[in-house]
Design a protein around this motif. Sequence first.
Motif, short mmCIF file in Angstrom:
data_model
loop_
_atom_site.label_atom_id
_atom_site.label_comp_id
_atom_site.label_asym_id
_atom_site.label_seq_id
_atom_site.Cartn_x
_atom_site.Cartn_y
_atom_site.Cartn_z
N THR A 78 8.16 9.78 -6.46
CA THR A 78 6.75 10.08 -6.66
C THR A 78 5.98 8.78 -6.54
O THR A 78 6.34 7.79 -7.19
CB THR A 78 6.50 10.73 -8.04
N LEU A 79 4.96 8.77 -5.70
CA LEU A 79 4.18 7.56 -5.44
C LEU A 79 2.76 7.75 -5.94
O LEU A 79 2.16 8.81 -5.74
CB LEU A 79 4.13 7.27 -3.93
N GLU A 80 2.25 6.71 -6.60
CA GLU A 80 0.88 6.71 -7.09
C GLU A 80 0.22 5.40 -6.70
O GLU A 80 0.79 4.32 -6.93
CB GLU A 80 0.85 6.85 -8.61
N PRO A 81 -0.98 5.47 -6.10
CA PRO A 81 -1.67 4.22 -5.75
C PRO A 81 -2.13 3.49 -7.01
O PRO A 81 -2.48 4.11 -8.01
CB PRO A 81 -2.86 4.68 -4.92
N PRO A 88 0.82 -1.21 0.00
CA PRO A 88 0.00 0.00 0.00
C PRO A 88 0.86 1.27 0.00
O PRO A 88 1.99 1.28 0.49
CB PRO A 88 -0.83 -0.11 1.27
N LEU A 89 0.29 2.33 -0.53
CA LEU A 89 0.96 3.62 -0.64
C LEU A 89 1.57 4.06 0.68
O LEU A 89 2.72 4.51 0.72
CB LEU A 89 -0.04 4.68 -1.15
N LEU A 141 6.05 3.53 -7.85
CA LEU A 141 7.06 4.46 -7.38
C LEU A 141 7.92 4.85 -8.57
O LEU A 141 8.44 3.99 -9.28
CB LEU A 141 7.93 3.82 -6.30
N THR A 142 8.05 6.16 -8.80
CA THR A 142 8.94 6.65 -9.84
C THR A 142 10.03 7.47 -9.17
O THR A 142 9.76 8.36 -8.37
CB THR A 142 8.18 7.52 -10.86
#
Length: 163
Positions: A114-117, A31-32, A124-125
């Motif tokens: 940078t995190l995106e769910p 999870p994020l 994760l970028t």
Amino acid sequence: MNDTTDSTQTTAAVIDDAAFTVRRSIHIAAPLEKVWAAVTEPEHISRWFGRADFAGTGTGALGTLTWDGRDPIPLRIDAFDPPNTVSYRWSNDDALGTPPAGLDEDTSTVFTFTLEPEDSGTLLTLVETGFDRTSDPLANMEDHRGGWDSELDKLVALLEGAS
């Protein structure tokens, strides 16, 4: 190859010579909030990256990262937008050998997570910029490209329970 389907199908970090950047995107089956803690809290960073020490939290906090056999590398949190983005500036010009005692604004690079769910976890970028200000941009980008491959693989293993 799609680098966002699962952790076993992530691609290696890539160098953009024209933009002086290193980039890697990975899918983590976690999870994020768990990924955010792993990239922002010193006790978690120390489990997969270098030993992290910070004086404070959030934008402007100063600290160091240390690996065995190396001098501490100074860093500062330049951006902090929970739970989506964190940027660290570090004085890590590999061609110079020993890092400076303090954060060197003139030769430092910035790495941003940078995190995106996603339905099955978190994308994760990582983007590291500023290599044009280092003493040997191409060599430093190549060194960091390999480093990010290794370190982010450790992060995936840690968060997905393989370590």
